[in-house]
Design an enzyme around this catalytic site. Structure first.
Site, short mmCIF file in Angstrom:
data_model
loop_
_atom_site.label_atom_id
_atom_site.label_comp_id
_atom_site.label_asym_id
_atom_site.label_seq_id
_atom_site.Cartn_x
_atom_site.Cartn_y
_atom_site.Cartn_z
N SER A 253 49.76 31.36 50.58
CA SER A 253 49.73 30.94 49.19
C SER A 253 51.08 31.21 48.51
CB SER A 253 48.63 31.71 48.45
OG SER A 253 48.33 31.10 47.22
N PRO A 254 51.47 30.38 47.54
CA PRO A 254 52.70 30.67 46.80
C PRO A 254 52.62 32.03 46.12
CG PRO A 254 51.91 28.45 46.32
CD PRO A 254 50.82 29.14 47.09
N GLN B 109 56.71 24.54 46.10
CA GLN B 109 55.95 24.40 44.86
C GLN B 109 56.95 24.32 43.71
OE1 GLN B 109 53.90 27.70 42.69
NE2 GLN B 109 52.02 26.65 43.31
N TYR C 100 51.65 27.84 32.82
CA TYR C 100 53.04 27.41 32.78
C TYR C 100 53.12 26.05 32.08
CZ TYR C 100 53.60 31.35 35.93
OH TYR C 100 53.58 32.60 36.46
N ARG D 211 48.46 22.08 41.96
CA ARG D 211 47.69 23.29 41.67
C ARG D 211 47.23 23.24 40.22
NH1 ARG D 211 48.31 29.66 43.17
NH2 ARG D 211 47.64 28.78 45.14
N ARG E 142 47.56 38.02 49.22
CA ARG E 142 47.68 39.45 49.54
C ARG E 142 47.48 39.75 51.02
NH1 ARG E 142 45.74 39.19 44.38
NH2 ARG E 142 46.80 40.50 42.82
#
Length: 779
Positions: A425-426, A504, A586, A634, A728
């Site tokens: 994952s980013p 991304q 964002y 996303r 993680r």
């Protein structure tokens, strides 16, 4: 604990939890004076059968063998589940259930309490808990989901009661099903479902071929729960039916399952489930147990189980601790994590049945697997151990090559074939200088590429200096940055052939110009701030964050062009996939959420307008991104805040991007407003991906506390996701995917070990661990 500290005990409510607590405490302290108040008669009870797990039975066996033996004599045991849908029956074995009639359970506990000297006061309303507390050392409130004790002391317990939308009714059939049966009926009014299980055995002279009907219990008995959405219940006219007519109507809907037999009721009514939780479980000498303290949806068979386990823990803590306040604190500390875990599983199961219509078009075996794994407590791995034939058939239907776990099954997006379904994952690293990726990024992303994931994603790469979150964010607004990224993609492709690497692209919007995460997440810089812009002039954190400038047409055109320029550079860098970041508050996400977009022009107001600018950016990027390379988006499928993005909004957003050419939707949640209240837990964001995938039939990437390869296999095989992104776990173990292959004994093309690492492709031996001792053992 000296028994004098709890010499007088009052129990409000004569259900299984209250009765068992009374019996255990009396057995531990024969000198105690214990009284149970029950307002109903001994045989008055709601419902029919009770299911207990092997874990709960083990605790009862160690704590009170007398009760355990009596229960064992009465149990009906079976190990299969039948899922009936669209004329097919899928059977899965190895599950291990034990059930008995609720009245039998109560009778056993009544007899045990009486033999120990517990006073049972039936048909007697208990005095208020406050009054009892003045004359008793301990008051146990076991007075159920509508607990008067909890409500009377709501200021101290601080309860939360959440009502859910499905309607259900408890009924019974006078014959024993031979499995736990789930049946789906697609009626003219909508989808209805049946949950049924046996709770008493047929009599020994039962001959079904010659005597199809008989008096109650000659042929055994089963609990039958019929459930459906509120709108289906009303459309079918069941909201106007009395109990008898409801039972008759339900028996007609599920006539084939019942063999034409009738259904009967016991004070049955149509209900909506309420999830109960409390901030505190005790107040002074009064303590809540069972449904008074917490509830978990019946679809995981948890109510009586939790109440009995509460009683076991409460008795053990009172025995072990030096005084009552310490004992009650220890009881809550021990039980709360267990209950919260159960409630999370129950909530997942409840939501699955609420969203059942979205799954009915799944292939039969996938549908059955999805149902069986709905709570995330049954997973691919333990289902494979329980019933390898059934699980193998599901894998074959999914398209797994022989001997290949679902996670190592390839997936094609346009011209890109991913060798497995795992995505790194980013993750923002905040380790760049002036937007330049450096040695850290080469090692970080290169290590994950060597680690076997099918797709490795960069962090959010910012399209302009003012689009950075922090001074440590990477960018792609210069050719020098592009050269550095090209070196990273080249290493990934050369050192880990078959690994795809994606970029991304994003813009921070109002969440920009902040400190590095470890210096104060979302806190503004002490100096050298740059101006930020957003859909509307709303600061992220009121009184803390910068007030952004609302973007005008010229500003939007400039940002769109920045995205396009960055995408052109990304092509030259050799990235295999591009993701547009429209999540987490964002810039583009700020246009989508009604909480952050208060514009009154063509880019604000209804969702159609709020989508306009993000879609303009997507279209511009798609136009310069190679046709054979996939693009994903996303999104935040919920803001976890009142008035934010709704489920319907999330579907519409995903639908719009898919219509514009998005090859998959990367479904995340939240981080849009600081007042969010996420429902954290294992795989807690995956239901949002699940809903989008099955409602729209668009590929999705699931994220959010997916931590094990078993979770990945389960999500894929159930049809809840096409790819699983893990963050993680890849920080903890860069070779997470290769290690997952080794632990599953897989050595195929979906997990290719780099030649220098092949000596490490076998799982090292581990030491032996001992199982925990029983919680409470009484000789």
């Amino acid at each position: 604990m000296p028994s004098s500290d709890t010499g007088r005990i009052a129990v409000i409510g004569g259900g299984p939890g209250g009765l068992y607590a009374a019996a255990l405490l009396k057995r531990l302290g024969p000198g105690r004076e214990i009284t149970v108040w029950e307002r109903n008669a001994p045989d008055d009870t709601f419902g029919f059968g009770v299911v207990l797990s092997d874990e709960t039975l083990g605790g009862i066996e160690h704590a009170d063998p007398v009760v355990y033996r009596a229960l064992s004599d009465a149990f009906v045991r079976w190990d299969t589940i039948d899922v009936v849908h669209r004329g097919t029956t899928q059977t899965s074995g190895g599950h291990g259930f034990a059930a008995l009639e609720r009245r039998t359970l109560l009778r056993i506990l009544h007899e045990r309490c009486a033999s120990l000297g517990v006073r049972l006061r039936f048909r007697t309303e208990a005095p208020p808990a406050a009054e009892l507390a003045s004359t008793h050392d301990l008051v146990i409130a076991a007075d159920g989901v509508h607990s008067a004790t909890r409500e009377a002391h709501a200021r101290h317990f601080r309860p939360t009661v959440t009502d859910h939308r499905n309607r259900y009714i408890w009924l019974a059939a006078d014959f024993a099903f031979d499995a736990f049966r789930f049946e789906i009926a697609e009626t003219e009014y909508g989808v209805m479902q049946l949950h049924a299980y046996p709770f008493s055995r047929p009599s020994p002279d039962h001959h079904p071929s010659t005597r199809p009907f008989g008096p109650p219990n000659e042929f055994g008995a089963s609990t039958v729960i019929v459930e459906m959405r509120e709108e289906v219940w009303r459309a079918a006219g069941l909201d106007t039916c009395d109990t008898a007519e409801s039972a008759e109507r339900c028996a007609k809907v599920f006539a084939e399952a019942l063999g034409g037999r009738p259904l009967r009721s016991n004070k049955s009514s149509w209900l909506t489930f309420a999830t109960v939780s409390n901030a505190h479980w005790s107040h002074g000498g009064t303590v809540l147990i069972g449904d008074a303290a917490h509830t978990a949806h019946f679809s995981i068979g948890s109510g009586t189980k939790l109440a009995v386990e509460d009683a076991l823990a409460l008795a053990a803590c009172i025995e072990e601790q030096p005084d009552l306040p310490t004992a009650l604190a220890a009881y809550e500390a021990e039980r709360r994590p267990v209950v919260l875990s159960t409630q999370r599983a129950a909530a997942a199961s409840l939501r699955w049945f609420e969203e059942l219509p979205q799954y009915v078009d799944q292939p039969p075996r996938r549908f059955a697997f999805n149902l069986l794994t709905r709570s995330r407590r049954v997973t691919h791995d333990n289902l494979r151990l329980r019933d390898p034939a059934f699980t193998g058939a599901v894998e074959e239907e999914f398209g797994c090559p022989p001997g290949t776990p679902p996670m190592f099954t390839p997936l094609r997006l346009r011209g890109l074939e991913l060798r497995n379904r795992v995505v790194v994952s980013p993750m923002d690293m905040y380790s760049a200088v002036d937007g330049m990726p450096g040695d850290f990024h080469l090692v970080h992303l290169g290590a994950r590429a060597l680690g076997g994931a099918g797709l490795v994603m960069t962090e959010m790469v910012c399209v302009s200096p003012e689009g950075r979150i922090t001074p440590g964010c990477t960018g792609l607004w210069t050719d020098e940055q592009a050269d550095a990224w090209a070196g990273i993609t080249r290493f990934a492709h050369d050192a880990a052939p078959g690994t795809a690497i994606g970029v991304q692209l994003g813009h921070s919007g109002r969440k920009g110009s902040t400190r590095l995460m470890w210096d104060g997440i979302d806190q503004p810089l002490d100096d050298a701030n740059w101006p930020v812009s957003a859909a509307s002039p709303l600061p992220y954190a009121q009184g803390v964050s910068q007030i952004p400038q609302a973007m005008d047409r010229a500003g939007m055109d400039a940002v769109r062009d920045r995205f396009t320029e960055a995408a052109r550079r990304a092509v030259r860098c050799g990235f295999d996939l591009l993701e547009l970041h429209c999540a987490h508050g964002y810039l583009l996400s700020g246009f989508l959420s009604p909480l952050t977009n208060l514009r009154t022009d063509l880019y604000g107001g209804p969702l159609e307008n709020r989508l306009r600018f993000p879609l303009e950016v997507f279209d511009a990027v798609r136009a310069v991104w190679p046709e054979d390379r996939p693009m994903t988006v996303r999104i935040s499928a919920t803001d976890w805040a009142q008035g934010g993005t709704s489920d319907e909004d999330a579907l519409a957003i995903a639908r719009a991007f898919a219509a514009h050419g998005a090859d998959a939707i990367d479904v995340s949640t939240g981080q849009v407003v600081p007042e969010e209240r996420p429902e954290y837990g294992r795989s807690y964001q995956t239901p949002f991906a699940d809903r989008i995938r099955n409602a729209l039939d668009v590929p999705v990437i699931a994220v959010g506390a997916i931590s094990s390869w078993d979770d990945v296999n389960s999500l894929l095989l159930a049809g809840r996701a096409d790819l699983c992104a893990l963050a993680r776990p890849h920080l903890y173990d860069p070779h997470w995917t290769l290690h997952a292959a080794a632990e599953q004994g897989y050595t195929g093309p979906g997990a290719s070990w780099p030649l220098p690492y092949r000596a490490g492709s076998r799982t090292p031996p581990t030491g032996r661990t001992d199982a925990p001792r029983p919680r409470l053992t009484l000789d």
